[in-house]
Design an enzyme around this catalytic site. Structure first.
Site, PDB file in Angstrom:
ATOM      1  N   ILE A  13      49.257  51.630  49.964  1.00  0.00           N
ATOM      2  CA  ILE A  13      49.314  50.157  49.950  1.00  0.00           C
ATOM      3  C   ILE A  13      50.700  49.695  49.503  1.00  0.00           C
ATOM      4  CG2 ILE A  13      48.196  48.056  49.080  1.00  0.00           C
ATOM      5  CD1 ILE A  13      45.707  49.876  48.466  1.00  0.00           C
ATOM      6  N   ASN A  33      55.985  58.829  41.023  1.00  0.00           N
ATOM      7  CA  ASN A  33      56.150  60.255  40.682  1.00  0.00           C
ATOM      8  C   ASN A  33      55.756  61.163  41.851  1.00  0.00           C
ATOM      9  OD1 ASN A  33      53.383  60.161  40.721  1.00  0.00           O
ATOM     10  ND2 ASN A  33      53.077  60.839  38.616  1.00  0.00           N
ATOM     11  N   SER A 137      39.924  47.003  41.891  1.00  0.00           N
ATOM     12  CA  SER A 137      39.120  47.557  42.983  1.00  0.00           C
ATOM     13  C   SER A 137      37.717  46.969  42.960  1.00  0.00           C
ATOM     14  CB  SER A 137      39.051  49.074  42.768  1.00  0.00           C
ATOM     15  OG  SER A 137      38.033  49.626  43.557  1.00  0.00           O
ATOM     16  N   TYR A 161      36.629  56.260  37.368  1.00  0.00           N
ATOM     17  CA  TYR A 161      37.688  55.505  38.056  1.00  0.00           C
ATOM     18  C   TYR A 161      37.462  53.995  37.901  1.00  0.00           C
ATOM     19  CZ  TYR A 161      40.126  53.203  41.916  1.00  0.00           C
ATOM     20  OH  TYR A 161      40.893  52.332  42.646  1.00  0.00           O
ATOM     21  N   LYS A 165      39.605  50.857  35.789  1.00  0.00           N
ATOM     22  CA  LYS A 165      40.067  49.579  36.370  1.00  0.00           C
ATOM     23  C   LYS A 165      39.492  48.406  35.562  1.00  0.00           C
ATOM     24  CE  LYS A 165      42.563  51.035  39.851  1.00  0.00           C
ATOM     25  NZ  LYS A 165      44.017  50.839  39.862  1.00  0.00           N
ATOM     26  N   TYR A 199      40.531  45.042  45.539  1.00  0.00           N
ATOM     27  CA  TYR A 199      40.515  45.385  46.966  1.00  0.00           C
ATOM     28  C   TYR A 199      39.154  45.925  47.351  1.00  0.00           C
ATOM     29  CZ  TYR A 199      45.439  46.360  45.635  1.00  0.00           C
ATOM     30  OH  TYR A 199      46.694  46.356  45.109  1.00  0.00           O
ATOM     31  N   PHE A 200      38.768  45.651  48.604  1.00  0.00           N
ATOM     32  CA  PHE A 200      37.566  46.287  49.140  1.00  0.00           C
ATOM     33  C   PHE A 200      37.987  47.613  49.819  1.00  0.00           C
ATOM     34  CE2 PHE A 200      33.776  43.894  48.033  1.00  0.00           C
ATOM     35  CZ  PHE A 200      34.391  43.083  47.105  1.00  0.00           C
ATOM     36  N   LEU A 222      36.595  57.410  54.083  1.00  0.00           N
ATOM     37  CA  LEU A 222      36.058  57.667  55.415  1.00  0.00           C
ATOM     38  C   LEU A 222      37.133  57.644  56.509  1.00  0.00           C
ATOM     39  CD1 LEU A 222      33.568  57.874  57.315  1.00  0.00           C
ATOM     40  CD2 LEU A 222      33.458  55.380  57.263  1.00  0.00           C
ATOM     41  N   ARG A 315      24.693  60.151  48.750  1.00  0.00           N
ATOM     42  CA  ARG A 315      25.390  60.636  47.537  1.00  0.00           C
ATOM     43  C   ARG A 315      25.023  59.735  46.368  1.00  0.00           C
ATOM     44  NH1 ARG A 315      31.565  60.689  49.439  1.00  0.00           N
ATOM     45  NH2 ARG A 315      30.880  58.570  49.833  1.00  0.00           N
ATOM     46  N   ASP A 318      26.536  55.923  45.544  1.00  0.00           N
ATOM     47  CA  ASP A 318      26.890  55.099  46.710  1.00  0.00           C
ATOM     48  C   ASP A 318      25.966  53.887  46.770  1.00  0.00           C
ATOM     49  OD1 ASP A 318      28.997  56.534  47.618  1.00  0.00           O
ATOM     50  OD2 ASP A 318      27.936  57.506  49.276  1.00  0.00           O
TER      51      ASP A 318
HETATM   52  N1  LIG Z   1      43.204  52.770  48.772  1.00  0.00           N
HETATM   53  C1  LIG Z   1      42.072  52.316  48.281  1.00  0.00           C
HETATM   54  O1  LIG Z   1      40.995  52.558  48.845  1.00  0.00           O
HETATM   55  C2  LIG Z   1      42.063  51.462  47.035  1.00  0.00           C
HETATM   56  C3  LIG Z   1      40.989  50.600  46.803  1.00  0.00           C
HETATM   57  C4  LIG Z   1      40.988  49.825  45.653  1.00  0.00           C
HETATM   58  C5  LIG Z   1      42.035  49.918  44.732  1.00  0.00           C
HETATM   59  N2  LIG Z   1      43.067  50.784  44.972  1.00  0.00           N
HETATM   60  C6  LIG Z   1      44.145  50.879  43.986  1.00  0.00           C
HETATM   61  O2  LIG Z   1      45.357  50.478  44.584  1.00  0.00           O
HETATM   62  C7  LIG Z   1      46.456  51.222  44.054  1.00  0.00           C
HETATM   63  C8  LIG Z   1      47.237  51.841  45.193  1.00  0.00           C
HETATM   64  O3  LIG Z   1      46.357  52.615  45.990  1.00  0.00           O
HETATM   65  P1  LIG Z   1      46.851  53.469  47.232  1.00  0.00           P
HETATM   66  O4  LIG Z   1      45.711  53.578  48.175  1.00  0.00           O
HETATM   67  O5  LIG Z   1      48.152  52.951  47.729  1.00  0.00           O
HETATM   68  O6  LIG Z   1      47.029  54.867  46.525  1.00  0.00           O
HETATM   69  P2  LIG Z   1      48.173  55.963  46.703  1.00  0.00           P
HETATM   70  O7  LIG Z   1      47.718  57.179  45.996  1.00  0.00           O
HETATM   71  O8  LIG Z   1      48.532  56.098  48.152  1.00  0.00           O
HETATM   72  O9  LIG Z   1      49.394  55.288  45.942  1.00  0.00           O
HETATM   73  C9  LIG Z   1      49.564  55.367  44.538  1.00  0.00           C
HETATM   74  C10 LIG Z   1      51.001  55.770  44.297  1.00  0.00           C
HETATM   75  O10 LIG Z   1      51.197  55.867  42.885  1.00  0.00           O
HETATM   76  C11 LIG Z   1      51.890  57.065  42.593  1.00  0.00           C
HETATM   77  N3  LIG Z   1      51.516  57.459  41.237  1.00  0.00           N
HETATM   78  C12 LIG Z   1      50.333  57.928  40.789  1.00  0.00           C
HETATM   79  N4  LIG Z   1      50.376  58.144  39.467  1.00  0.00           N
HETATM   80  C13 LIG Z   1      51.617  57.781  39.051  1.00  0.00           C
HETATM   81  C14 LIG Z   1      52.267  57.772  37.797  1.00  0.00           C
HETATM   82  N5  LIG Z   1      51.653  58.176  36.686  1.00  0.00           N
HETATM   83  N6  LIG Z   1      53.544  57.341  37.744  1.00  0.00           N
HETATM   84  C15 LIG Z   1      54.201  56.932  38.845  1.00  0.00           C
HETATM   85  N7  LIG Z   1      53.637  56.932  40.072  1.00  0.00           N
HETATM   86  C16 LIG Z   1      52.351  57.338  40.174  1.00  0.00           C
HETATM   87  C17 LIG Z   1      51.450  58.066  43.659  1.00  0.00           C
HETATM   88  O11 LIG Z   1      52.375  59.101  43.875  1.00  0.00           O
HETATM   89  C18 LIG Z   1      51.333  57.150  44.891  1.00  0.00           C
HETATM   90  O12 LIG Z   1      52.560  57.066  45.582  1.00  0.00           O
HETATM   91  C19 LIG Z   1      45.846  52.247  43.098  1.00  0.00           C
HETATM   92  O13 LIG Z   1      45.979  51.749  41.786  1.00  0.00           O
HETATM   93  C20 LIG Z   1      44.381  52.302  43.509  1.00  0.00           C
HETATM   94  O14 LIG Z   1      43.543  52.631  42.440  1.00  0.00           O
HETATM   95  C21 LIG Z   1      43.112  51.537  46.108  1.00  0.00           C
END
Ligand SMILES: NC(=O)c1ccc[n+]([C@@H]2O[C@H](COP(=O)([O-])OP(=O)(O)OC[C@H]3O[C@@H](n4cnc5c(N)ncnc54)[C@H](O)[C@@H]3O)[C@@H](O)[C@H]2O)c1
Length: 361
Positions: A13, A33, A137, A161, A165, A199-200, A222, A315, A318
């Site tokens: 994202i 990182n 989330s 998780y 949040k 986010y959904f 999925l 599961r 869910d």
């Molecule tokens: N993708 C989803 O389904 C979803 C849904 C709801 C919420 N979120 C939240 O949105 C955010 C982004 O999600 P995403 O799908 O882009 O995930 P992602 O894993 O693709 O991106 C997260 C990024 O953070 C970096 N990262 C992780 N831990 C770190 C740390 N300690 N220090 C520095 N960088 C770090 C990772 O390398 C990665 O590039 C997250 O916080 C996630 O919990 C995601």
């Protein structure tokens, strides 16, 4: 001009949001990182934002590091201030996001997602940078009682998780000195301006196919699994339950195109930058639900690929249906999703197929 710090900006994202923000003229600093992403995404972001080589450094900086490293984060703020590009806001994506892994490694999830966020907030506070957009989330709602889910629905996370949040949401309510959960919009008596975005189900990819979801290891969600079956990397997909009380017995979710989500972040950032101190808590979803089978059929139609699947048991944890009420995001951000399920499948597969090509040659 000030800059915006994007934590986790190399992730799924974050990378799409960086493109949208660069195209809107913002200067960005990314800290990541690369625990779940690759540094190569940075050149793709620069390419999509049409940054010329000579100005890239000023518009887009990358710091490889961990948000839990307070000294490093402090240095980032200090250097930006010294250069006259003070950090004026943070969009905080960095974190761990696998429900399954969080059950195996709760300490790690609490450390990265909550302690990491607390350290970041401490540095922001020290530098009087008090504008924050936070990635929350729909998981915080747990198993919802009422569909569509609005922002006043009870917070009841059912896995580590989701609990991390929800804990950060509480911390943000405390620093804004607002009673979160009762009202999605609250004026803050402190000088913090915070948007909590729930986010959904984010899916899809940039229409160019240059960036998309590129998880390390086995995907949790999925959509990347469907892509991997289409690509031939996996033989089939497991669908967990076909006896849910839904249109065809499979689970129904609110899928949101990642470009719509990226636009939602820009809208939230701009709202905070121009308004009074406040705590905003908003769902980002389409307001439409699609079953697993509907998603598979749409994907097959768009791509011409057959997706083999097997029905497995439900599961634990869910739920049958999760659909957002997106009304408040429209009201407060003037934002709503623009892209369809077909766009999601089209763009997601475009990214995945280009990626296979890149890996092969
Ligand atoms: N993708 C989803 O389904 C979803 C849904 C709801 C919420 N979120 C939240 O949105 C955010 C982004 O999600 P995403 O799908 O882009 O995930 P992602 O894993 O693709 O991106 C997260 C990024 O953070 C970096 N990262 C992780 N831990 C770190 C740390 N300690 N220090 C520095 N960088 C770090 C990772 O390398 C990665 O590039 C997250 O916080 C996630 O919990 C995601």
């Amino acid at each position: 001009m000030g800059s915006i710090l994007i934590t986790g900006g190399a992730g799924f994202i974050g990378s799409h949001t960086c493109v949208v923000l660069l195209n809107a003229g913002y200067n960005l600093i990314i800290i990541d990182n690369f625990s779940n992403s690759s540094p190569s995404v940075i050149s793709s972001i620069a390419k999509l934002a049409k940054l010329e080589d000579k100005i890239t450094e000023a518009r887009l900086q990358l710091v490889k590091g961990d948000i839990r490293d307070k000294e490093l984060v402090t240095q980032i703020f200090e250097i930006a201030k010294r250069k006259g590009t003070r950090i004026i806001a943070v969009i905080h994506f960095a974190g761990l996001k696998s429900v399954h892994e969080s059950i195996q490694k709760p300490l790690l999830y609490w450390d990265v997602n909550t302690s990491g966020t607390r350290k970041l907030l401490e540095v922001m506070n020290e530098f009087s940078c008090k504008v924050l957009v936070f990635s929350s989330s729909a998981t915080v709602y747990g198993d919802p009682c009422v569909i569509p889910i609005d922002e006043t629905s009870p917070i009841n996370p059912i896995n580590p998780y989701g609990k991390t949040k929800a804990a950060v949401e509480m911390l943000l309510a405390d620093i804004s000195n607002c009673q979160q959960r009762t009202k999605p919009f609250q004026k803050s008596p402190t000088d913090w301006r915070i948007a909590i975005l729930r986010y959904f189900n984010p899916v899809g990819a940039h229409p160019s196919g240059e960036i998309g979801e590129d998880p390390k290891g086995i995907p949790n969600n999925l959509f990347p699994l469907i892509n991997q079956v289409a690509e031939g990397k996996r033989d089939l997909l497991h669908i967990f339950g076909n006896d849910w009380p839904t249109i065809d017995g499979t689970g129904v979710r609110d899928y949101i195109h990642v470009m719509d989500l990226a636009e939602g972040h820009k809208a939230a950032l701009e709202k905070l930058l121009r308004s009074e101190p406040q705590l905003l808590t908003l769902n980002l979803g389409s307001g439409k639900g699609h079953s697993v089978l509907e998603l598979i059929h749409c994907f097959e139609e768009v791509t011409g690929k057959k997706i083999s699947y097997q029905i497995a048991n439900r599961r634990a944890g869910d739920s049958a249906i999760s659909i957002a009420s997106p009304k408040l995001a429209l009201k407060y951000l003037n934002w709503s999703t623009q892209k369809s399920l077909k766009d999601i499948c089209d763009d997601g597969w475009n990214w995945q197929s280009k990626n296979i090509y890149k890996n092969k040659f």
